[in-house]
Design an enzyme around this catalytic site. Structure first.
Site, PDB file in Angstrom:
ATOM      1  N   PHE A 133       0.821  -1.224   0.000  1.00  0.00           N
ATOM      2  CA  PHE A 133       0.000   0.000   0.000  1.00  0.00           C
ATOM      3  C   PHE A 133       0.855   1.275   0.000  1.00  0.00           C
ATOM      4  CE2 PHE A 133      -2.248   2.730   3.390  1.00  0.00           C
ATOM      5  CZ  PHE A 133      -2.856   3.557   2.451  1.00  0.00           C
ATOM      6  N   GLU A 163       5.386  -7.403   7.631  1.00  0.00           N
ATOM      7  CA  GLU A 163       4.051  -7.911   7.932  1.00  0.00           C
ATOM      8  C   GLU A 163       3.416  -6.766   8.698  1.00  0.00           C
ATOM      9  OE1 GLU A 163       2.555 -10.607   7.015  1.00  0.00           O
ATOM     10  OE2 GLU A 163       4.258 -11.568   6.046  1.00  0.00           O
ATOM     11  N   THR A 189       6.193   2.964  12.885  1.00  0.00           N
ATOM     12  CA  THR A 189       4.790   3.266  13.144  1.00  0.00           C
ATOM     13  C   THR A 189       4.605   3.892  14.526  1.00  0.00           C
ATOM     14  OG1 THR A 189       2.709   2.153  13.690  1.00  0.00           O
ATOM     15  CG2 THR A 189       4.647   0.788  13.769  1.00  0.00           C
ATOM     16  N   GLU A 193       2.532   2.925  16.474  1.00  0.00           N
ATOM     17  CA  GLU A 193       2.070   1.860  17.381  1.00  0.00           C
ATOM     18  C   GLU A 193       3.165   1.392  18.331  1.00  0.00           C
ATOM     19  OE1 GLU A 193      -0.563  -1.032  15.640  1.00  0.00           O
ATOM     20  OE2 GLU A 193      -1.095   0.334  14.018  1.00  0.00           O
ATOM     21  N   TYR A 208       2.717  -7.268  16.440  1.00  0.00           N
ATOM     22  CA  TYR A 208       3.113  -6.370  15.330  1.00  0.00           C
ATOM     23  C   TYR A 208       3.943  -5.212  15.862  1.00  0.00           C
ATOM     24  CZ  TYR A 208       2.701  -2.422  12.083  1.00  0.00           C
ATOM     25  OH  TYR A 208       2.976  -1.332  11.293  1.00  0.00           O
ATOM     26  N   SER A 209       3.394  -4.473  16.834  1.00  0.00           N
ATOM     27  CA  SER A 209       4.118  -3.273  17.282  1.00  0.00           C
ATOM     28  C   SER A 209       5.407  -3.641  18.010  1.00  0.00           C
ATOM     29  CB  SER A 209       3.223  -2.366  18.140  1.00  0.00           C
ATOM     30  OG  SER A 209       2.654  -3.056  19.213  1.00  0.00           O
ATOM     31  N   LYS A 262       7.965  -4.147  15.305  1.00  0.00           N
ATOM     32  CA  LYS A 262       8.407  -2.871  14.721  1.00  0.00           C
ATOM     33  C   LYS A 262       9.312  -2.117  15.708  1.00  0.00           C
ATOM     34  CE  LYS A 262       7.259  -1.257  11.247  1.00  0.00           C
ATOM     35  NZ  LYS A 262       7.824  -1.393   9.865  1.00  0.00           N
ATOM     36  N   ARG A 321      -8.126   6.459  16.252  1.00  0.00           N
ATOM     37  CA  ARG A 321      -6.944   6.432  15.400  1.00  0.00           C
ATOM     38  C   ARG A 321      -6.783   7.810  14.757  1.00  0.00           C
ATOM     39  NH1 ARG A 321      -6.487   2.718  18.170  1.00  0.00           N
ATOM     40  NH2 ARG A 321      -5.984   0.545  17.680  1.00  0.00           N
ATOM     41  N   ASN A 324     -13.386   4.892  15.735  1.00  0.00           N
ATOM     42  CA  ASN A 324     -13.663   3.930  14.661  1.00  0.00           C
ATOM     43  C   ASN A 324     -15.116   3.992  14.211  1.00  0.00           C
ATOM     44  OD1 ASN A 324     -11.033   3.050  14.758  1.00  0.00           O
ATOM     45  ND2 ASN A 324     -11.472   1.314  16.105  1.00  0.00           N
ATOM     46  N   HIS A 376      -6.425  -4.536  22.572  1.00  0.00           N
ATOM     47  CA  HIS A 376      -6.704  -3.457  21.619  1.00  0.00           C
ATOM     48  C   HIS A 376      -6.266  -2.089  22.161  1.00  0.00           C
ATOM     49  CE1 HIS A 376     -10.017  -2.013  18.589  1.00  0.00           C
ATOM     50  NE2 HIS A 376      -8.847  -1.461  18.356  1.00  0.00           N
TER      51      HIS A 376
HETATM   52  P1  NAD Z   1       1.436  -3.685   3.297  1.00  0.00           P
HETATM   53  O1  NAD Z   1       1.123  -4.885   4.122  1.00  0.00           O
HETATM   54  O2  NAD Z   1       0.390  -3.109   2.387  1.00  0.00           O
HETATM   55  O3  NAD Z   1       2.708  -3.995   2.357  1.00  0.00           O
HETATM   56  C1  NAD Z   1       3.826  -4.675   2.824  1.00  0.00           C
HETATM   57  C2  NAD Z   1       4.676  -5.037   1.607  1.00  0.00           C
HETATM   58  O4  NAD Z   1       5.858  -5.711   2.079  1.00  0.00           O
HETATM   59  C3  NAD Z   1       3.986  -6.005   0.627  1.00  0.00           C
HETATM   60  O5  NAD Z   1       4.195  -5.591  -0.697  1.00  0.00           O
HETATM   61  C4  NAD Z   1       4.682  -7.335   0.897  1.00  0.00           C
HETATM   62  O6  NAD Z   1       4.708  -8.195  -0.244  1.00  0.00           O
HETATM   63  C5  NAD Z   1       6.079  -6.891   1.297  1.00  0.00           C
HETATM   64  N1  NAD Z   1       6.773  -7.864   2.150  1.00  0.00           N
HETATM   65  C6  NAD Z   1       6.294  -8.495   3.262  1.00  0.00           C
HETATM   66  N2  NAD Z   1       7.228  -9.332   3.750  1.00  0.00           N
HETATM   67  C7  NAD Z   1       8.327  -9.196   2.951  1.00  0.00           C
HETATM   68  C8  NAD Z   1       9.612  -9.787   2.969  1.00  0.00           C
HETATM   69  N3  NAD Z   1       9.968 -10.695   3.903  1.00  0.00           N
HETATM   70  N4  NAD Z   1      10.508  -9.427   2.020  1.00  0.00           N
HETATM   71  C9  NAD Z   1      10.158  -8.504   1.054  1.00  0.00           C
HETATM   72  N5  NAD Z   1       8.942  -7.943   0.982  1.00  0.00           N
HETATM   73  C10 NAD Z   1       8.046  -8.276   1.936  1.00  0.00           C
HETATM   74  O7  NAD Z   1       1.983  -2.602   4.306  1.00  0.00           O
HETATM   75  P2  NAD Z   1       1.783  -1.012   4.317  1.00  0.00           P
HETATM   76  O8  NAD Z   1       0.522  -0.687   4.968  1.00  0.00           O
HETATM   77  O9  NAD Z   1       2.095  -0.501   2.966  1.00  0.00           O
HETATM   78  O10 NAD Z   1       2.955  -0.606   5.335  1.00  0.00           O
HETATM   79  C11 NAD Z   1       4.285  -0.376   4.850  1.00  0.00           C
HETATM   80  C12 NAD Z   1       5.175  -0.048   6.023  1.00  0.00           C
HETATM   81  O11 NAD Z   1       4.682   1.116   6.683  1.00  0.00           O
HETATM   82  C13 NAD Z   1       5.241  -1.140   7.081  1.00  0.00           C
HETATM   83  O12 NAD Z   1       6.571  -1.247   7.510  1.00  0.00           O
HETATM   84  C14 NAD Z   1       4.342  -0.641   8.197  1.00  0.00           C
HETATM   85  O13 NAD Z   1       4.791  -1.104   9.447  1.00  0.00           O
HETATM   86  C15 NAD Z   1       4.511   0.860   8.070  1.00  0.00           C
HETATM   87  N6  NAD Z   1       3.360   1.672   8.500  1.00  0.00           N
HETATM   88  C16 NAD Z   1       2.097   1.400   8.032  1.00  0.00           C
HETATM   89  C17 NAD Z   1       1.031   2.223   8.422  1.00  0.00           C
HETATM   90  C18 NAD Z   1      -0.366   1.970   7.882  1.00  0.00           C
HETATM   91  O14 NAD Z   1      -1.311   2.637   8.323  1.00  0.00           O
HETATM   92  N7  NAD Z   1      -0.570   1.074   6.932  1.00  0.00           N
HETATM   93  C19 NAD Z   1       1.242   3.292   9.294  1.00  0.00           C
HETATM   94  C20 NAD Z   1       2.553   3.528   9.765  1.00  0.00           C
HETATM   95  C21 NAD Z   1       3.587   2.717   9.348  1.00  0.00           C
HETATM   96  P1  TYD Z   2      -6.487  -1.392  11.464  1.00  0.00           P
HETATM   97  O1  TYD Z   2      -6.876  -0.802  10.138  1.00  0.00           O
HETATM   98  O2  TYD Z   2      -6.280  -2.870  11.559  1.00  0.00           O
HETATM   99  O3  TYD Z   2      -5.196  -0.597  11.942  1.00  0.00           O
HETATM  100  P2  TYD Z   2      -4.423  -0.627  13.393  1.00  0.00           P
HETATM  101  O4  TYD Z   2      -4.915  -1.744  14.192  1.00  0.00           O
HETATM  102  O5  TYD Z   2      -3.019  -0.833  12.948  1.00  0.00           O
HETATM  103  O6  TYD Z   2      -4.691   0.719  13.995  1.00  0.00           O
HETATM  104  O7  TYD Z   2      -7.587  -0.998  12.525  1.00  0.00           O
HETATM  105  C1  TYD Z   2      -7.909   0.359  12.788  1.00  0.00           C
HETATM  106  C2  TYD Z   2      -8.898   0.370  13.934  1.00  0.00           C
HETATM  107  O8  TYD Z   2     -10.129  -0.227  13.493  1.00  0.00           O
HETATM  108  C3  TYD Z   2      -8.452  -0.445  15.120  1.00  0.00           C
HETATM  109  O9  TYD Z   2      -8.868   0.227  16.326  1.00  0.00           O
HETATM  110  C4  TYD Z   2      -9.195  -1.761  14.983  1.00  0.00           C
HETATM  111  C5  TYD Z   2     -10.487  -1.359  14.307  1.00  0.00           C
HETATM  112  N1  TYD Z   2     -11.102  -2.358  13.407  1.00  0.00           N
HETATM  113  C6  TYD Z   2     -12.438  -2.711  13.557  1.00  0.00           C
HETATM  114  O10 TYD Z   2     -13.150  -2.218  14.448  1.00  0.00           O
HETATM  115  N2  TYD Z   2     -12.974  -3.639  12.697  1.00  0.00           N
HETATM  116  C7  TYD Z   2     -12.239  -4.226  11.700  1.00  0.00           C
HETATM  117  O11 TYD Z   2     -12.776  -5.075  10.951  1.00  0.00           O
HETATM  118  C8  TYD Z   2     -10.871  -3.829  11.548  1.00  0.00           C
HETATM  119  C9  TYD Z   2     -10.017  -4.435  10.482  1.00  0.00           C
HETATM  120  C10 TYD Z   2     -10.333  -2.897  12.423  1.00  0.00           C
END
Ligand code: NAD
Ligand code: TYD
Length: 355
Positions: A12, A86, A135, A137, A160-161, A164, A224, A259, A293
């Site tokens: 993403f 992940e 993150t 988190e 997860y957190s 990270k 959030r 949420n 949570h």
């Molecule tokens: P995502 O899950 O959409 O994408 C993760 C990508 O990493 C995928 O393309 C996957 O194929 C690749 N990947 C996973 N394991 C791998 C491995 N072992 N080797 C090579 N590639 C691998 O994640 P995202 O939401 O795009 O998040 C990207 C980064 O940003 C993450 O490090 C996440 O912790 C951080 N982040 C995300 C958010 C959020 O809201 N999504 C917020 C803050 C930080």
């Molecule tokens: P999420 O998008 O999984 O991000 P994070 O847990 O990393 O903040 O979830 C955002 C918030 O939404 C979190 O408080 C959990 C809640 N949530 C739901 O209530 N229902 C759902 O189906 C999902 C995926 C998340």
């Protein structure tokens, strides 16, 4: 010409960052997208850049030392931007091991490769930077008051957190021990196009478009702090180009939402856009809460604003409209990513609790 090694670039945020780099720098850079293509990686996200001569895709795992070292041997890497991870809390609760492997060990392999290549007997090569995309988190959870600053001690509470936060500690250690030029960014929750529909916003949009229930965990009053993905990409670029090595930056736009409020906004926006009255609050289903949570996340972005001049450019109203219409216009993308593995995940996650 600067060369970027972007790991996890098919996901993403990584794919948005790559599209942003090409929009901003065009032919003046080279991007190597290094991605294992897990369930979350999707090359569809990079259709608009895949034929560029200054773009290269490598399908490989960041834990694979030979593959990672191989890229550093074949390319002169200036920037590593490590998105590969992940990234989903619920999956980390079901299977923590994959998170430890990719998020911690994978980061260490990348750090070793950068160190081997950039730090020579003659000193550290000029202009190199390792950006660890972390993150908010890692800071744990907040009560109803206050914000996370860069001084807030890490207090991760999900696998997860925790993974990270562990990676962040390694990144800091490589800075202090070996002098590796690093930065850590800690952003709040992102939203926008191409987010995998296991996360709150795209899951709710997809379910509503399919007239399925909308599973809200517990009372839905968890908070959030949402940032449009392009504002995150811009912030990372600024950090890579302007920040002092060793610094950590929090990224967030003071956009806190409960949420349940977010789910109601999605319903309203979708109903207006589709003119489908069956998309209504009756679809909301309160389901069992996520274990451990975190109640509230909220970022103080004062440091990145003050030092680097970053401010978010996309209002929530604009960002959520663009996001909802992107998913409506890309039903094929949604169908492709929700076939196969997703069905098992969804059943495991919500089985029995939602229609
Ligand atoms: P995502 O899950 O959409 O994408 C993760 C990508 O990493 C995928 O393309 C996957 O194929 C690749 N990947 C996973 N394991 C791998 C491995 N072992 N080797 C090579 N590639 C691998 O994640 P995202 O939401 O795009 O998040 C990207 C980064 O940003 C993450 O490090 C996440 O912790 C951080 N982040 C995300 C958010 C959020 O809201 N999504 C917020 C803050 C930080
Ligand atoms: P999420 O998008 O999984 O991000 P994070 O847990 O990393 O903040 O979830 C955002 C918030 O939404 C979190 O408080 C959990 C809640 N949530 C739901 O209530 N229902 C759902 O189906 C999902 C995926 C998340």
């Amino acid at each position: 010409m600067d060369t970027y090694l972007v790991t996890g670039g098919a996901g993403f945020i990584g794919s948005d960052f790559i599209r942003y780099l090409f929009e901003r720098y065009g032919d003046d850079i080279k991007v190597i997208n290094f991605d294992k293509l897990t369930y979350a990686g999707n090359l569809e996200n990079l259709k608009s850049v895949e034929t560029r001569e200054n773009y290269r895709f490598i399908k490989a795992d960041i834990c694979d030392r030979e593959a990672v070292y191989g890229v550093f041997e074949s390319e002169d890497i200036d920037f590593v931007v490590n998105f590969a991870a992940e990234s989903h809390v619920d999956r980390s609760i079901m299977d923590p091991e994959a998170f430890v492997r990719t998020n911690i060990l994978g980061t260490q392999v990348l750090l070793d490769a950068a160190r081997n290549c950039w730090i020579t007997k003659a000193g550290t090569k000029e202009g190199r930077r390792f950006i660890q995309v972390s993150t908010d988190e890692v800071y744990g959870t907040l009560g109803s008051e206050g914000f996370f600053t860069e001084e807030t001690p890490p207090d991760p509470r999900s696998p997860y957190s925790a993974s990270k936060a562990s990676a962040d500690m390694l990144v800091k250690a490589y800075y202090h021990t070996y002098g590796l030029p690093v930065n850590i960014t800690r952003c709040s929750n992102n939203y926008g196009p191409c987010q995998f529909p296991e996360k709150l916003i795209p899951l709710m949009i997809n379910n509503a478009l399919c007239h399925r229930g909308l599973p809200v965990y517990g009372d839905g009053r968890q908070v959030r702090d949402w940032l449009y993905v392009r504002d995150h990409s811009r912030a990372i670029d600024l950090v890579a180009c302007k920040a002092k090595p060793g610094e950590t930056y929090n990224i967030g736009g003071h956009n806190e939402k409960k949420n349940i409020e977010m789910v109601r906004t999605i319903i309203k926006t979708l109903r207006t856009m589709t003119k489908d009255d069956t998309i209504s609050e009756e679809l909301i289903k309160h389901v069992t809460d996520r274990p451990g949570h975190d109640r509230r996340y909220a970022i103080d972005p004062g440091k990145i604003t003050g030092e680097l001049g970053w401010l978010p450019e996309t209002s929530f109203e604009e960002g959520i409209e663009v996001t909802v219409s992107w998913y409506m216009d890309n039903r094929n993308w949604l169908e492709n990513v929700t076939s196969g593995e997703y069905r098992d995940y969804y059943r495991r996650m919500y089985g029995g609790q939602t229609p």
